[in-house]
Design a protein around this motif. Sequence first.
Motif, PDB file in Angstrom:
ATOM      1  N   VAL A  58       0.854  -1.196   0.000  1.00 36.61           N
ATOM      2  CA  VAL A  58       0.000   0.000   0.000  1.00 36.61           C
ATOM      3  C   VAL A  58       0.888   1.244   0.000  1.00 36.61           C
ATOM      4  O   VAL A  58       0.691   2.173  -0.789  1.00 36.61           O
ATOM      5  CB  VAL A  58      -0.966  -0.003   1.207  1.00 36.61           C
ATOM      6  CG1 VAL A  58      -1.651   1.346   1.371  1.00 36.61           C
ATOM      7  CG2 VAL A  58      -2.002  -1.126   1.062  1.00 36.61           C
ATOM      8  N   GLN A  59       1.902   1.254   0.864  1.00 38.82           N
ATOM      9  CA  GLN A  59       2.810   2.396   0.984  1.00 38.82           C
ATOM     10  C   GLN A  59       3.572   2.649  -0.316  1.00 38.82           C
ATOM     11  O   GLN A  59       3.776   3.801  -0.707  1.00 38.82           O
ATOM     12  CB  GLN A  59       3.789   2.159   2.130  1.00 38.82           C
ATOM     13  CG  GLN A  59       4.809   3.268   2.292  1.00 38.82           C
ATOM     14  CD  GLN A  59       5.835   2.952   3.374  1.00 38.82           C
ATOM     15  OE1 GLN A  59       5.739   1.952   4.073  1.00 38.82           O
ATOM     16  NE2 GLN A  59       6.835   3.798   3.491  1.00 38.82           N
ATOM     17  N   HIS A  60       4.005   1.590  -0.982  1.00 30.43           N
ATOM     18  CA  HIS A  60       4.846   1.723  -2.179  1.00 30.43           C
ATOM     19  C   HIS A  60       4.072   1.521  -3.481  1.00 30.43           C
ATOM     20  O   HIS A  60       4.691   1.394  -4.548  1.00 30.43           O
ATOM     21  CB  HIS A  60       6.012   0.738  -2.108  1.00 30.43           C
ATOM     22  CG  HIS A  60       6.954   1.015  -0.978  1.00 30.43           C
ATOM     23  ND1 HIS A  60       7.796   2.110  -0.961  1.00 30.43           N
ATOM     24  CD2 HIS A  60       7.161   0.358   0.184  1.00 30.43           C
ATOM     25  CE1 HIS A  60       8.490   2.101   0.157  1.00 30.43           C
ATOM     26  NE2 HIS A  60       8.123   1.046   0.874  1.00 30.43           N
ATOM     27  N   TYR A  61       2.760   1.527  -3.411  1.00 33.33           N
ATOM     28  CA  TYR A  61       1.944   1.260  -4.601  1.00 33.33           C
ATOM     29  C   TYR A  61       2.282   2.218  -5.747  1.00 33.33           C
ATOM     30  O   TYR A  61       2.421   1.780  -6.901  1.00 33.33           O
ATOM     31  CB  TYR A  61       0.456   1.342  -4.245  1.00 33.33           C
ATOM     32  CG  TYR A  61      -0.458   1.070  -5.416  1.00 33.33           C
ATOM     33  CD1 TYR A  61      -0.440  -0.161  -6.053  1.00 33.33           C
ATOM     34  CD2 TYR A  61      -1.323   2.043  -5.887  1.00 33.33           C
ATOM     35  CE1 TYR A  61      -1.268  -0.421  -7.128  1.00 33.33           C
ATOM     36  CE2 TYR A  61      -2.153   1.797  -6.964  1.00 33.33           C
ATOM     37  CZ  TYR A  61      -2.125   0.555  -7.582  1.00 33.33           C
ATOM     38  OH  TYR A  61      -2.944   0.309  -8.660  1.00 33.33           O
ATOM     39  N   ASP A  62       2.466   3.491  -5.439  1.00 36.84           N
ATOM     40  CA  ASP A  62       2.777   4.461  -6.495  1.00 36.84           C
ATOM     41  C   ASP A  62       4.104   4.147  -7.185  1.00 36.84           C
ATOM     42  O   ASP A  62       4.250   4.387  -8.384  1.00 36.84           O
ATOM     43  CB  ASP A  62       2.790   5.882  -5.943  1.00 36.84           C
ATOM     44  CG  ASP A  62       1.392   6.382  -5.595  1.00 36.84           C
ATOM     45  OD1 ASP A  62       0.404   5.827  -6.125  1.00 36.84           O
ATOM     46  OD2 ASP A  62       1.281   7.322  -4.781  1.00 36.84           O
ATOM     47  N   ALA A  63       5.067   3.604  -6.447  1.00 31.19           N
ATOM     48  CA  ALA A  63       6.357   3.240  -7.048  1.00 31.19           C
ATOM     49  C   ALA A  63       6.181   2.093  -8.046  1.00 31.19           C
ATOM     50  O   ALA A  63       6.814   2.086  -9.108  1.00 31.19           O
ATOM     51  CB  ALA A  63       7.362   2.856  -5.966  1.00 31.19           C
ATOM     52  N   PHE A  64       5.314   1.139  -7.721  1.00 25.70           N
ATOM     53  CA  PHE A  64       5.035   0.050  -8.663  1.00 25.70           C
ATOM     54  C   PHE A  64       4.299   0.590  -9.887  1.00 25.70           C
ATOM     55  O   PHE A  64       4.623   0.238 -11.025  1.00 25.70           O
ATOM     56  CB  PHE A  64       4.219  -1.059  -7.988  1.00 25.70           C
ATOM     57  CG  PHE A  64       5.007  -1.877  -7.010  1.00 25.70           C
ATOM     58  CD1 PHE A  64       5.841  -2.897  -7.448  1.00 25.70           C
ATOM     59  CD2 PHE A  64       4.926  -1.629  -5.651  1.00 25.70           C
ATOM     60  CE1 PHE A  64       6.581  -3.659  -6.552  1.00 25.70           C
ATOM     61  CE2 PHE A  64       5.653  -2.378  -4.745  1.00 25.70           C
ATOM     62  CZ  PHE A  64       6.486  -3.398  -5.199  1.00 25.70           C
ATOM     63  N   ARG A  65       3.312   1.438  -9.653  1.00 27.09           N
ATOM     64  CA  ARG A  65       2.534   2.008 -10.764  1.00 27.09           C
ATOM     65  C   ARG A  65       3.421   2.855 -11.671  1.00 27.09           C
ATOM     66  O   ARG A  65       3.245   2.851 -12.889  1.00 27.09           O
ATOM     67  CB  ARG A  65       1.369   2.848 -10.237  1.00 27.09           C
ATOM     68  CG  ARG A  65       0.304   2.055  -9.508  1.00 27.09           C
ATOM     69  CD  ARG A  65      -0.349   0.976 -10.351  1.00 27.09           C
ATOM     70  NE  ARG A  65      -0.983   1.558 -11.515  1.00 27.09           N
ATOM     71  CZ  ARG A  65      -1.181   0.922 -12.666  1.00 27.09           C
ATOM     72  NH1 ARG A  65      -0.812  -0.323 -12.807  1.00 27.09           N
ATOM     73  NH2 ARG A  65      -1.770   1.514 -13.671  1.00 27.09           N
ATOM     74  N   ALA A  66       4.373   3.580 -11.085  1.00 27.53           N
ATOM     75  CA  ALA A  66       5.290   4.403 -11.884  1.00 27.53           C
ATOM     76  C   ALA A  66       6.124   3.546 -12.828  1.00 27.53           C
ATOM     77  O   ALA A  66       6.570   4.022 -13.871  1.00 27.53           O
ATOM     78  CB  ALA A  66       6.199   5.219 -10.966  1.00 27.53           C
ATOM     79  N   ARG A  67       6.304   2.281 -12.475  1.00 24.37           N
ATOM     80  CA  ARG A  67       7.032   1.345 -13.334  1.00 24.37           C
ATOM     81  C   ARG A  67       6.099   0.617 -14.298  1.00 24.37           C
ATOM     82  O   ARG A  67       6.524  -0.289 -15.008  1.00 24.37           O
ATOM     83  CB  ARG A  67       7.764   0.319 -12.475  1.00 24.37           C
ATOM     84  CG  ARG A  67       8.858   0.925 -11.637  1.00 24.37           C
ATOM     85  CD  ARG A  67       9.453  -0.114 -10.718  1.00 24.37           C
ATOM     86  NE  ARG A  67      10.466   0.488  -9.878  1.00 24.37           N
ATOM     87  CZ  ARG A  67      11.552  -0.132  -9.467  1.00 24.37           C
ATOM     88  NH1 ARG A  67      11.762  -1.377  -9.822  1.00 24.37           N
ATOM     89  NH2 ARG A  67      12.409   0.482  -8.704  1.00 24.37           N
ATOM     90  N   GLY A  68       4.832   0.997 -14.279  1.00 24.31           N
ATOM     91  CA  GLY A  68       3.863   0.375 -15.176  1.00 24.31           C
ATOM     92  C   GLY A  68       3.415  -1.004 -14.748  1.00 24.31           C
ATOM     93  O   GLY A  68       2.976  -1.809 -15.578  1.00 24.31           O
ATOM     94  N   LEU A  69       3.490  -1.281 -13.457  1.00 24.96           N
ATOM     95  CA  LEU A  69       3.154  -2.604 -12.938  1.00 24.96           C
ATOM     96  C   LEU A  69       1.781  -2.649 -12.284  1.00 24.96           C
ATOM     97  O   LEU A  69       1.430  -1.766 -11.509  1.00 24.96           O
ATOM     98  CB  LEU A  69       4.198  -3.036 -11.900  1.00 24.96           C
ATOM     99  CG  LEU A  69       5.637  -3.142 -12.398  1.00 24.96           C
ATOM    100  CD1 LEU A  69       6.584  -3.340 -11.236  1.00 24.96           C
ATOM    101  CD2 LEU A  69       5.759  -4.284 -13.391  1.00 24.96           C
ATOM    102  N   ALA A  70       1.039  -3.692 -12.575  1.00 22.90           N
ATOM    103  CA  ALA A  70      -0.171  -4.006 -11.824  1.00 22.90           C
ATOM    104  C   ALA A  70       0.273  -4.714 -10.545  1.00 22.90           C
ATOM    105  O   ALA A  70       1.301  -5.401 -10.539  1.00 22.90           O
ATOM    106  CB  ALA A  70      -1.083  -4.912 -12.637  1.00 22.90           C
ATOM    107  N   VAL A  71      -0.494  -4.559  -9.468  1.00 25.35           N
ATOM    108  CA  VAL A  71      -0.155  -5.198  -8.198  1.00 25.35           C
ATOM    109  C   VAL A  71      -1.380  -5.948  -7.694  1.00 25.35           C
ATOM    110  O   VAL A  71      -2.480  -5.382  -7.616  1.00 25.35           O
ATOM    111  CB  VAL A  71       0.314  -4.169  -7.138  1.00 25.35           C
ATOM    112  CG1 VAL A  71       0.648  -4.868  -5.825  1.00 25.35           C
ATOM    113  CG2 VAL A  71       1.521  -3.384  -7.646  1.00 25.35           C
ATOM    114  N   TYR A  72      -1.156  -7.231  -7.339  1.00 25.15           N
ATOM    115  CA  TYR A  72      -2.224  -8.100  -6.851  1.00 25.15           C
ATOM    116  C   TYR A  72      -1.790  -8.767  -5.555  1.00 25.15           C
ATOM    117  O   TYR A  72      -0.660  -9.243  -5.440  1.00 25.15           O
ATOM    118  CB  TYR A  72      -2.552  -9.202  -7.865  1.00 25.15           C
ATOM    119  CG  TYR A  72      -2.868  -8.716  -9.253  1.00 25.15           C
ATOM    120  CD1 TYR A  72      -3.894  -7.809  -9.489  1.00 25.15           C
ATOM    121  CD2 TYR A  72      -2.147  -9.180 -10.341  1.00 25.15           C
ATOM    122  CE1 TYR A  72      -4.195  -7.382 -10.774  1.00 25.15           C
ATOM    123  CE2 TYR A  72      -2.447  -8.759 -11.628  1.00 25.15           C
ATOM    124  CZ  TYR A  72      -3.468  -7.866 -11.839  1.00 25.15           C
ATOM    125  OH  TYR A  72      -3.759  -7.440 -13.111  1.00 25.15           O
TER     126      TYR A  72
END
Length: 161
Positions: A58-72
């Motif tokens: 949750v805390q790092h979700y934006d960092a994953f999204r900035a890399r174009g990654l979906a998170v599940y």
Amino acid sequence: MSIQIGQPLPDTEIKAIDDGRIETARTGALFAGRKAVLFAVPGAFTPTCSEKHLPGYVQHYDAFRARGLAVYCLAVNDAYVMQAWAAAQNVPSGLLLLADGNADFTRALGLERDGSAYGMGLRARRFALYAEDGVVRQLHVEAPGEFRVSGAEAMLAALGG
């Protein structure tokens, strides 16, 4: 035998929770055509899962999204428990919780564990993987009782940059 790097993720029906809504989905469709991180927890509302594992993503979700990654986030819990857990953890829209109530997907991955000794029955092992277009490119499975390789920070480091 558990899934290996280079193998496609299995295609099973699952319940996906996003922004408070529960929808039936196919894992094949969730991973098709995208880069994604899937992490699994032994159970919603359990200590390490609720205090460290999900909160890190949750805390790092934006960092994953900035890399174009979906998170599940995957757990062998029913959809209503996962829905309540998402609300309690302030999970942002787009970070999908996957309720694998009968452990169909977890067993197909070969990443199940027997939590009967703790009154939990069949659960997912704690792990994280990175997939491209439904094919596993990285797989990080925790040793029993550990939380070192599947957290958000560890996955961001493993993905580089």
